[in-house]
Design an enzyme around this catalytic site. Sequence first.
Site, mmCIF file in Angstrom:
data_model
loop_
_atom_site.group_PDB
_atom_site.id
_atom_site.type_symbol
_atom_site.label_atom_id
_atom_site.label_comp_id
_atom_site.label_asym_id
_atom_site.label_seq_id
_atom_site.Cartn_x
_atom_site.Cartn_y
_atom_site.Cartn_z
ATOM 1 N N SER A 251 -7.353 -2.978 -4.083
ATOM 2 C CA SER A 251 -6.171 -2.551 -4.551
ATOM 3 C C SER A 251 -6.481 -2.341 -6.027
ATOM 4 C CB SER A 251 -5.215 -3.493 -4.174
ATOM 5 O OG SER A 251 -3.979 -2.704 -4.330
ATOM 6 N N GLU B 107 -1.492 3.333 5.530
ATOM 7 C CA GLU B 107 -0.932 2.437 4.128
ATOM 8 C C GLU B 107 -0.349 3.492 3.235
ATOM 9 O OE1 GLU B 107 -3.840 0.844 1.509
ATOM 10 O OE2 GLU B 107 -5.516 1.531 2.687
ATOM 11 N N HIS C 99 -3.344 -2.292 4.340
ATOM 12 C CA HIS C 99 -3.861 -2.162 2.991
ATOM 13 C C HIS C 99 -4.945 -3.279 2.849
ATOM 14 C CE1 HIS C 99 -3.833 -1.420 -1.189
ATOM 15 N NE2 HIS C 99 -3.409 -2.376 -1.393
#
Length: 301
Positions: free
Chosen positions: A145, A239, A269
């Site tokens: 991320s 996502e 995610h």
Amino acid sequence: MLLNGFFRLTMKRHGKKPINLQRLRAMGKNPPRSVLAVPRGYSVESLRSDQGLDFDVANLSPPPALAPSVVVLYLHGGGYLFGSPKTHRQVVIAMAKAFRGPAYGLDYRLAPEHPFPAAVEDAAKAYQWLLDRYPQAEIVLAGDSAGAGLAIATAVGVRDTGLKPPKAIVGFSPYSDLAVTGASVDSNAKSCAMFTPRAIREAAAIYLSGADARDPRASPLYADLAGLPPMLLFASRHEILRDDTLRLAERASAAGVKVKLIERDRLPHVWPVFVTLLPEAREAFALVSAFAQEIGARNAA
């Protein structure tokens, strides 16, 4: 999937309200034993560099007698607002396993106390410190991320400053566009188990603290990606941040970078970080290990 339901209850349902950093940080302040557990044959040690950088280092136990030829610098996710190497211990250990060598999880500074570019500065310092510590080794940049976006931004900075380049980049659902322009932000608003469009935009605003969202150091989607090392990227088709990964892969490929993109359906995610919970995450790390072997980035057994 049970994990999707868990995230809908613990994260997404709060996404229509302002981000509660106290709640998010409290979730990771005392991780459960299952998160902190260290498997037999491995160790995790805390380390502070002479520049004041803090790491959790996962490695074989006992470590091999020979100096490693490959070292991983892992940058955790959490929107630049929360998370730590401890909340991400299992994925740091999994990286050490995949590359058969030390994996350094960096505890970089977080916003809003330390907004952009603090995380970028810390990652750059950590990379330089690892170069000095392991002058003969190759460095692999990895993250999930925000940490995956930070890994790519770090590789761009390394290229621009003329340092020894990383051997590879591994990114799980990189948060690469803090301008939040991907079509999937709205098209996957219902299917995403973790986030709402509002939460993604608010997190970006808190981290940026008025800085340009298209600054390549914050949003590597807008960087010149030419000359970067091979990338292995993962994204869930369901996502919100799917298009951050897909557009990054497309632009990197167009710039001549070797990119391997792994997409899966109906997974949360950054699903590969849940390596002790999901068989799909273990499958993802089998692909990471194969990628490491394919590009010659594994220490000798």
